[in-house]
Design an enzyme around this catalytic site. Sequence first.
Site, mmCIF file in Angstrom:
data_model
loop_
_atom_site.group_PDB
_atom_site.id
_atom_site.type_symbol
_atom_site.label_atom_id
_atom_site.label_comp_id
_atom_site.label_asym_id
_atom_site.label_seq_id
_atom_site.Cartn_x
_atom_site.Cartn_y
_atom_site.Cartn_z
ATOM 1 N N ASP A 72 -0.296 -41.077 -78.744
ATOM 2 C CA ASP A 72 0.992 -41.474 -78.182
ATOM 3 C C ASP A 72 2.048 -41.243 -79.258
ATOM 4 O OD1 ASP A 72 2.389 -44.382 -76.477
ATOM 5 O OD2 ASP A 72 2.825 -42.246 -76.365
ATOM 6 N N HIS A 126 -20.013 -52.987 -73.782
ATOM 7 C CA HIS A 126 -20.311 -53.170 -72.352
ATOM 8 C C HIS A 126 -19.090 -52.836 -71.487
ATOM 9 C CE1 HIS A 126 -21.357 -54.832 -68.501
ATOM 10 N NE2 HIS A 126 -20.172 -55.436 -68.539
#
Length: 372
Positions: free
Chosen positions: A92, A335
């Site tokens: 960015d 996860h």
Amino acid sequence: MSPMRWMTEATCGNARAGHLHTAHGIVPTPTFMPVGTAGTVKAMTMDAVRSTGAGIVLGNTYHLMLRPGAERVRKMGGLHRMMDWSGPILTDSGGFQVMSLGALRKLDQDGVTFNSHIDGSKHRLTPEISTDIQHALDATITMCFDECPALPATPERIEQSMQLSMRWAARSREAFVPRLGYGQFGIVQGGTERELRERSVRALTDIGFEGYAIGGLAVGEGQELMFSTLDYTTPLLPGTHARYLMGVGTPDDLLGAVERGVDMFDCVMPTRAGRTARAYTERGTLNMRNARHAEDNRPISPHCDCLACTRHSRAYLHHLFRNNEILGPMLLTWHNLAYYQRLMRTIRAAIVASNLPAVAAGLRADWAAGDW
Ligand SMILES: CNc1nc2c(CC[C@H]3O[C@@H](OC)[C@@H]4OC(C)(C)O[C@@H]43)c3nc(N)[nH]c(=O)c3cc2[nH]1
Ligand SMILES: [Zn+2]
């Protein structure tokens, strides 16, 4: 190797499945890009990031120019070498972070002057400086230097800001060094004002970029306004180029934005949630600190192949977070990123199978069904 290009594989309604061809590899889209702000995906080794199936990661001009500095990154062989990531990196341009980090800043027609939120030192970003820094970082995808106005803002303020960003887009393009397999994305602004969004798209496509981002959203406008803005903005963008919705979002945001023609996403949610004990699952989110997990020997998700779900239990994650153990954020970040990547693969497969409406209905029903 031609300049970076995006190729369509299949469409289903306004949703698209395709491949982004870059100097650092080919990435299937729709894709979720883990945020690696300061040259690291927080709490993750890059082997772990790779194991989740991520294709592109994000870096950031603002953070890296302050520490360790673009020149030092270049001397270290560029961001890919430093991070041990051979895939594409999107950086960015820094403007948003200056605004969102609330750094003391002075905005003028030429750029922005600000004090580092780290040590108060004075810095300046302009379209040229930001583009040069991203080049020094060896970013595969460079973002235009833009101004993202904080909402709520008057239509006049949004118009002034969009016009400034379009002038800065032209200067960013001028400063960009074209390289085979590398690209620069323009960033559409205009808030939630249809006429301003249309003018911004025209200004950017007149300049011409390798891809187009939709900026100025996920800044507090809410999902309904974000989706309605996408409804009239994405169809205006060239169908042959990748579309990146910046800073989005929850699983429900991603699904709705893919249905509205978006191909690329970034969001700090899965990584930030991983550090704050919030687990994403096919049945919504779980607070792993909650006592109800204390003796639950089931995995976080029965559908997940991550280390937390194949080797450990909810009870163990609960224990780790209750004890503020470093392994807690590591396992849960892993996860959550694995869940986001699995979700994108599920959505992509549904587009290729022309089955997105049914799969989308199933996903939404499961999110609403609540924990197993
Ligand atoms: C959360 N909502 C949201 N984020 C936005 C961003 C920044 C996206 C980058 O900021 C970080 O997320 C906060 C991510 O980590 C790094 C690596 C810093 O990159 C990501 C935007 N960036 C630019 N240049 N222009 C925009 O109009 C814009 C709009 C956004 N809306
Ligand atoms: Zn898992």
